[in-house]
Design a protein around this motif. Sequence first.
Motif, PDB file in Angstrom:
ATOM      1  N   VAL A 158       0.826  -1.205   0.000  1.00  0.00           N
ATOM      2  CA  VAL A 158       0.000   0.000   0.000  1.00  0.00           C
ATOM      3  C   VAL A 158       0.867   1.264   0.000  1.00  0.00           C
ATOM      4  O   VAL A 158       0.443   2.312  -0.476  1.00  0.00           O
ATOM      5  CB  VAL A 158      -0.959  -0.013   1.207  1.00  0.00           C
ATOM      6  N   ASN A 188      -5.100  -7.561  -3.410  1.00  0.00           N
ATOM      7  CA  ASN A 188      -6.346  -6.808  -3.504  1.00  0.00           C
ATOM      8  C   ASN A 188      -7.485  -7.744  -3.920  1.00  0.00           C
ATOM      9  O   ASN A 188      -8.126  -7.587  -4.942  1.00  0.00           O
ATOM     10  CB  ASN A 188      -6.236  -5.625  -4.460  1.00  0.00           C
ATOM     11  N   ASN A 215     -12.813  -1.793   9.964  1.00  0.00           N
ATOM     12  CA  ASN A 215     -12.971  -1.242   8.610  1.00  0.00           C
ATOM     13  C   ASN A 215     -14.406  -1.343   8.111  1.00  0.00           C
ATOM     14  O   ASN A 215     -14.742  -0.745   7.095  1.00  0.00           O
ATOM     15  CB  ASN A 215     -12.001  -1.901   7.611  1.00  0.00           C
ATOM     16  N   SER A 222     -14.314  -7.415   2.471  1.00  0.00           N
ATOM     17  CA  SER A 222     -13.217  -6.441   2.570  1.00  0.00           C
ATOM     18  C   SER A 222     -12.040  -6.862   1.703  1.00  0.00           C
ATOM     19  O   SER A 222     -11.828  -8.045   1.439  1.00  0.00           O
ATOM     20  CB  SER A 222     -12.755  -6.324   4.022  1.00  0.00           C
ATOM     21  N   ILE A 226      -6.819  -3.735   3.240  1.00  0.00           N
ATOM     22  CA  ILE A 226      -7.201  -2.981   4.435  1.00  0.00           C
ATOM     23  C   ILE A 226      -7.067  -3.861   5.671  1.00  0.00           C
ATOM     24  O   ILE A 226      -6.659  -3.392   6.736  1.00  0.00           O
ATOM     25  CB  ILE A 226      -8.623  -2.395   4.304  1.00  0.00           C
ATOM     26  N   TYR A 477     -16.832   5.029   8.137  1.00  0.00           N
ATOM     27  CA  TYR A 477     -15.518   4.856   7.514  1.00  0.00           C
ATOM     28  C   TYR A 477     -15.459   5.444   6.111  1.00  0.00           C
ATOM     29  O   TYR A 477     -14.624   5.036   5.305  1.00  0.00           O
ATOM     30  CB  TYR A 477     -15.150   3.366   7.469  1.00  0.00           C
ATOM     31  N   HIS A 481     -14.207  -0.352   2.033  1.00  0.00           N
ATOM     32  CA  HIS A 481     -12.845  -0.760   1.674  1.00  0.00           C
ATOM     33  C   HIS A 481     -12.861  -2.164   1.074  1.00  0.00           C
ATOM     34  O   HIS A 481     -12.228  -3.084   1.569  1.00  0.00           O
ATOM     35  CB  HIS A 481     -11.946  -0.689   2.908  1.00  0.00           C
ATOM     36  N   PHE A 486      -9.983  -0.011  -3.962  1.00  0.00           N
ATOM     37  CA  PHE A 486      -8.547   0.195  -4.164  1.00  0.00           C
ATOM     38  C   PHE A 486      -8.176   0.307  -5.640  1.00  0.00           C
ATOM     39  O   PHE A 486      -7.025   0.558  -5.973  1.00  0.00           O
ATOM     40  CB  PHE A 486      -7.761  -0.915  -3.475  1.00  0.00           C
ATOM     41  N   GLN A 505     -10.205  10.324   5.144  1.00  0.00           N
ATOM     42  CA  GLN A 505     -10.149   8.880   5.000  1.00  0.00           C
ATOM     43  C   GLN A 505     -10.596   8.366   3.634  1.00  0.00           C
ATOM     44  O   GLN A 505     -10.343   7.208   3.321  1.00  0.00           O
ATOM     45  CB  GLN A 505     -10.961   8.205   6.108  1.00  0.00           C
ATOM     46  N   THR A 509      -7.067   5.448   3.137  1.00  0.00           N
ATOM     47  CA  THR A 509      -7.779   4.401   3.866  1.00  0.00           C
ATOM     48  C   THR A 509      -8.449   5.001   5.089  1.00  0.00           C
ATOM     49  O   THR A 509      -8.169   6.131   5.476  1.00  0.00           O
ATOM     50  CB  THR A 509      -6.835   3.269   4.338  1.00  0.00           C
ATOM     51  N   CYS A 510      -9.290   4.197   5.712  1.00  0.00           N
ATOM     52  CA  CYS A 510     -10.069   4.660   6.859  1.00  0.00           C
ATOM     53  C   CYS A 510      -9.238   4.674   8.134  1.00  0.00           C
ATOM     54  O   CYS A 510      -8.088   4.249   8.161  1.00  0.00           O
ATOM     55  CB  CYS A 510     -11.284   3.762   7.047  1.00  0.00           C
ATOM     56  N   GLY A 514      -5.101   6.394   8.938  1.00  0.00           N
ATOM     57  CA  GLY A 514      -5.338   6.481   7.499  1.00  0.00           C
ATOM     58  C   GLY A 514      -5.621   7.911   7.073  1.00  0.00           C
ATOM     59  O   GLY A 514      -5.080   8.409   6.076  1.00  0.00           O
TER      60      GLY A 514
END
Length: 541
Positions: A158, A188, A215, A222, A226, A477, A481, A486, A505, A509-510, A514
């Motif tokens: 990431v 991913n 998340n 998810s 994440i 969030y 995610h 992504f 966020q 990311t959250c 993040g």
Amino acid sequence: MSSPQPSSLRVGRRYRANRLDGPYDALVIGSGIGGLTTAACLSKMGWKVAVFEQHYTAGGFTHSYERNGYEWDVGVHYIGDMGRADTLGRRLFDHISDGQLKWAPMDACYDRIHLGDRHYDLMAGPAAFRDELRRAFPGEHDAIDAYLRAIKKAAGAVQPLTVTRLLPGALARIARKGLDRGALGRYNRTTRAVLEELTDNQELIAVLTGQWGDNGLPPSRSSFLIHALIARHYLHGGYYPVGGAAQIARTVIPVIQQSGGDVFTYADVTDILVENGRATGVRLADGHEERAPCVISDAGVFNTFTELLPEHAPGYEFYQQRLSGVQRSMASACLYIGLDDSAENLGLPKTNYWIYPDNDYEARLDQALADPDRHDIPLTYISFPSAKDPDFARRYPGRATVEIVAAAPHDWYRQWDGTTWGQRGEDYEAHKEAFARRLLEKLFEKHPNLRDHLDYYELSTPLSTAWFCRYPTGEIYGLDHDPQRFDQDWLRPKTRVPGLYLTGQDVLTCGVVGALVAGLTTTLAVTGRKGLPLARRMFVG
């Protein structure tokens, strides 16, 4: 219970148009940690920045509130990577607070995962984490070791993705193709898909993914990216701000003020001004227009592009199309509890509890969402903030607090949409009371002694989140995610509107860190080459 009164805990300066001291170099919409970080980093570089927050207190999901002689945080339940000065998150917090923000460690067992009548401990430190899992799952040593390698690789993938968010479009696309051929593309995928390649032990998978509430998506939905970021983030344990979550904004605002800027509350931005194809300022609810060469939105991409940006702005249609490819994240309810004795006397731990009916997260979640009254609560998270904060007993002697968060979709509360906080009627209050009682029983199952010390409680719902934080469906969030999120290369600090930038966020990311890192990334996007010393200091040390 009577209608609650607004909190007396306020951080920031109340907005009046005549209190503005322009011209400003940049205007920031929203005082979440992304907005505060961007403003503080720019202030450190000599920029004069005004931050506009519509709420009565600054901090976004890092704010605290006080009621009936108790204080609770609303989103800073614990933060990882704060125990050493050389982590990116700690460097950033030290930078934007001038080192004034202090951290207290939680217990060695920072998260306890309850699956029915069984529980498993997540221990601080990679070796202790691995050893405890190996003890609990003696036949899964290879899978546990493979898991630790996988989250390291995925989390590492990431970091270069973050860098691509700063590159021009064509270069970013080329770089992204290269990343997709490596660990980024490999990981991913859904968290469950990746883990089921390592083990077929569903109990172990449930323990490894027991933090999925961090998340907002269960493991079958998810992205493993994440999951890996969160798991690695807490691998060295959890930490809590000394003095409570409100200390974050309290320590950052003076840094923003050092270059002449300020953080204004009750400052409701209704429009981003776009003139001659460029963002030139903001309009507030009182009609005042404040102009600056740079506008930075920490209001989330849905709010920014559907509520604040005018239709004639460059890229408006582009963003409407892109928004159809992302989903709003989960909503939640939170029960805020006050107890009439100290955390020490009551034996409250510095450990979070994640409580599930069993190890089939997805099935229990689907059942409960479809028929909440007939099924057990699918996810219950219990936090003991007064135990985590070593300064709490000084501020509130003889008192303690607990927070219980549970999945609660906006649909459960849709019939009360559009109503006013504190005035939603008896049906709403009865609905809340019934759910609050169920959550209290979850707490009393683990700590029966607390039943006799219950002094106060109140439940917030997704409508509370919508009212105070301007997330219309109570999403906590920002964006979901999932793997698709992504792939959204348009989620970057620099927008297609010259002079308009994003932070918070939704950019990376959250979570608090993040959004914190997004604040740094936005600063670098805004300042270009002048930001290179800051980038070197934060990323390299």
